[in-house]
Design a protein around this motif. Structure first.
Motif: not given
Length: 217
Positions: A105-120
């Motif tokens: 879970v921690c690794n999965a969350v760390d794969g996202y960033a505020l600058e690139t997250v999208t509705s997908d």
């Protein structure tokens, strides 16, 4: 009767008596360990065991192995201890399962960033939030795991909020643009249209739009 024994016989009998005493002590020691190990194994439950107990459970398993590898157990004791050992193995496996899930879970969350997250990403993030909540509510975490998951929960909340903000801005711009038409637009609309163009440029310059959103704009 001892008066009829030679010194050698007396010494032999004393040795036998000591051996018998040693064997009785050995039986008592084995029985105590057997009782203690069985009792200890029942102190934990699969639904509540946590990483905090890893050292104690590992030692208990090793102590059980040492006793099982000997030849002082009765058949009934051996069968019972093997069953208790299996319970300890399952408890350790549960701890490892939780550890792997926390890491995933921690690794999965760390794969996202505020600058690139999208509705997908919304569905996957909602799933991660559900996984984090389930782990936190299970109360089977050590302090570090709980802190790490709490941080990741806050991160997911921020990511979802970013998605909502982008979606809201996207919908606002689309609705505002649709309110104008070439047939009716006037010079009075110039300021508002320039503002919309600035907002649109800012939105499309970022990396938070899905391909469908970008195509629409």
């Amino acid at each position: 009767m001892t008066g009829n024994l030679t010194a050698e016989q007396t010494s032999s009998l004393n040795g036998i008596a000591q051996s018998l005493s040693d064997m009785q002590n050995r039986i008592a020691d084995v029985n105590k360990k057997f009782d203690d190990y069985c009792r200890y194994a029942d102190l934990w439950d699969l639904d509540t065991v946590s990483d905090v107990s890893t050292v104690a459970l590992t030692k208990l398993r090793d102590d059980m192995d040492a006793l099982l590898n000997g030849s002082n157990l009765t058949a009934a004791q051996r069968q019972t201890l093997q069953q208790k050992r299996q319970r300890v193995v399952e408890l350790l496996a549960r701890i490892e399962e939780i550890r792997r899930e926390v890491d995933r879970v921690c690794n999965a969350v760390d794969g996202y960033a505020l600058e690139t997250v999208t509705s997908d990403d919304r569905t996957a993030l909602n799933r991660l939030m559900a996984d984090i909540t389930a782990l936190l509510n299970a109360h089977q975490l050590n302090m570090n795991q709980e802190e790490n998951l709490t941080e990741r929960k806050q991160a997911v909340e921020a990511l979802l909020a970013r998605i909502d903000a982008i979606a809201e801005e996207f919908d606002r711009i689309c609705a505002a643009v649709d309110a104008y038409a070439p047939e009716t637009v006037t010079d009075d609309d110039r300021t508002a249209l320039n503002g919309l163009l600035t907002d649109l440029t800012s939105l499309t310059a970022g990396t938070n739009l899905t391909d469908d959103q970008r195509d629409t704009l």
